[in-house]
Design an enzyme around this catalytic site. Structure first.
Site, PDB file in Angstrom:
ATOM      1  N   ASP A  35     -11.980   5.096  14.302  1.00 47.13           N
ATOM      2  CA  ASP A  35     -10.907   4.573  13.551  1.00 47.13           C
ATOM      3  C   ASP A  35     -11.078   3.105  13.114  1.00 47.13           C
ATOM      4  O   ASP A  35     -11.397   2.234  13.709  1.00 47.13           O
ATOM      5  CB  ASP A  35      -9.667   4.495  14.713  1.00 47.13           C
ATOM      6  CG  ASP A  35      -8.593   3.819  14.342  1.00 47.13           C
ATOM      7  OD1 ASP A  35      -8.501   3.308  13.207  1.00 47.13           O
ATOM      8  OD2 ASP A  35      -7.432   3.877  15.150  1.00 47.13           O
ATOM      9  N   SER A 114      -8.604   2.892  -6.319  1.00 50.39           N
ATOM     10  CA  SER A 114      -7.682   3.427  -6.772  1.00 50.39           C
ATOM     11  C   SER A 114      -7.433   2.876  -8.143  1.00 50.39           C
ATOM     12  O   SER A 114      -7.615   1.595  -8.186  1.00 50.39           O
ATOM     13  CB  SER A 114      -6.364   3.615  -6.178  1.00 50.39           C
ATOM     14  OG  SER A 114      -5.195   3.960  -6.744  1.00 50.39           O
ATOM     15  N   TYR A 127       0.414  -0.671  -0.602  1.00 46.38           N
ATOM     16  CA  TYR A 127      -0.682  -0.194  -1.036  1.00 46.38           C
ATOM     17  C   TYR A 127      -1.417  -0.734  -2.198  1.00 46.38           C
ATOM     18  O   TYR A 127      -2.564  -1.076  -2.151  1.00 46.38           O
ATOM     19  CB  TYR A 127      -0.457   1.404  -1.548  1.00 46.38           C
ATOM     20  CG  TYR A 127      -1.586   2.278  -1.941  1.00 46.38           C
ATOM     21  CD1 TYR A 127      -2.546   2.862  -0.981  1.00 46.38           C
ATOM     22  CD2 TYR A 127      -1.897   2.244  -3.477  1.00 46.38           C
ATOM     23  CE1 TYR A 127      -3.598   3.721  -1.319  1.00 46.38           C
ATOM     24  CE2 TYR A 127      -3.078   3.096  -3.781  1.00 46.38           C
ATOM     25  CZ  TYR A 127      -3.733   3.806  -2.885  1.00 46.38           C
ATOM     26  OH  TYR A 127      -4.939   4.362  -3.302  1.00 46.38           O
ATOM     27  N   LYS A 131      -5.354  -2.523  -2.167  1.00 45.25           N
ATOM     28  CA  LYS A 131      -6.224  -2.076  -3.115  1.00 45.25           C
ATOM     29  C   LYS A 131      -6.582  -3.125  -4.170  1.00 45.25           C
ATOM     30  O   LYS A 131      -7.742  -3.448  -4.612  1.00 45.25           O
ATOM     31  CB  LYS A 131      -5.806  -0.839  -4.053  1.00 45.25           C
ATOM     32  CG  LYS A 131      -5.732   0.315  -3.214  1.00 45.25           C
ATOM     33  CD  LYS A 131      -6.953   0.840  -2.384  1.00 45.25           C
ATOM     34  CE  LYS A 131      -6.746   2.220  -1.853  1.00 45.25           C
ATOM     35  NZ  LYS A 131      -8.063   2.536  -1.175  1.00 45.25           N
TER      36      LYS A 131
END
Length: 256
Positions: A35, A114, A127, A131
């Site tokens: 994890d 991404s 998010y 990123k």
């Protein structure tokens, strides 16, 4: 593994497909629980990988998920978890392998980001925060480790037909105030009935693996024609915006 390489593959839960893969490659697949929000476990897994296999030639950071919703819709817990997974988890993995790669005389770090690390959309702020953050970290680290023959590649995929959209996506508790606005446009994207993402995950995986043998290593790799065009458009707009601020920027300099 099909090429004969040994893979230390980390999972949070050992699903059936992993078990089947382990049966197919009993000598070259080493499945470990990890994890990435647990820094102590990160260090233990990296230490054990070197102990059991001698070295780590390539690190691929791929842990991550999407969190959708307006910034004000997100919970404190949700914010902390996505940053711990998508940002600091990758940071700590990279920090853990660098000393071993330096000692062995080189290595390759591949960070899955991404095109959302360059292009931001409403309803996905945390998010994007993760990123954009990991890309800045990796660009800095790439310069730090280059003298030790360690190279870094940032992979920027577009939408792909994986569980990212159609299974693992986390959605906040949505507010009526944001309905029928661009903020909730992501709901259409998350519904497969509106069309699947264009990216082929198998082709993407092949392109990522191929970067390992590129010399010099590419710092940025965009996967998907839509992702490439969106990135070029956004960077062009950003560049034009900055060029329009030449006089403003100069106005704050000392006139010595």
């Amino acid at each position: 593994m099909a090429k004969g390489d040994t893979v230390v593959g980390t999972v949070r839960t050992e699903k059936e497909d992993i078990k089947e893969l382990a049966k197919q490659y009993p000598d070259t697949l080493d499945v470990q629980h990890l994890d990435v929000t647990d820094v102590d476990e990160i260090r233990q897994v990296v230490d054990n990988a070197v102990k059991n296999h001698g070295k780590i030639d390539v690190l691929i950071n791929n842990a991550g998920y999407g969190l959708f919703g307006a910034a004000e819709e997100l919970s404190d817990k949700g914010i902390n978890l996505i940053l711990a997974t998508d940002l600091t988890g990758s940071i700590q993995m990279i920090r853990a392998v660098i000393p071993y790669m330096r000692k062995q005389g080189g290595g390759r770090i591949i960070q899955i980001s991404s095109y959302g690390g360059q292009v931001a959309y409403p309803g996905n702020s945390l998010y994007h925060a993760a990123k954009f953050g990991i890309e800045g970290f990796c660009e800095s680290v790439a310069q730090e480790v280059a003298p030790s023959d360690i190279s870094v590649s940032i992979i920027e995929p577009g939408g792909a037909r994986t569980e990212f959209r159609y299974g693992s996506a986390h959605v906040a508790k949505l507010m009526l105030e944001c309905d029928d606005t661009p903020t909730h446009a992501f709901l259409k994207m998350l519904d497969p009935a509106n069309g699947l993402a264009p990216g082929d995950p198998n082709k993407m995986a092949s392109r990522i693996i191929e970067t390992v043998d590129q010399d010099p290593a590419p710092l940025h790799v965009i996967l998907g024609s839509q992702a490439l065009q969106a990135t070029i458009d956004r960077l062009t707009d950003r560049l034009n915006e900055y060029k329009g601020e030449t006089d403003l920027a100069a106005s704050t300099d000392f006139k010595d």
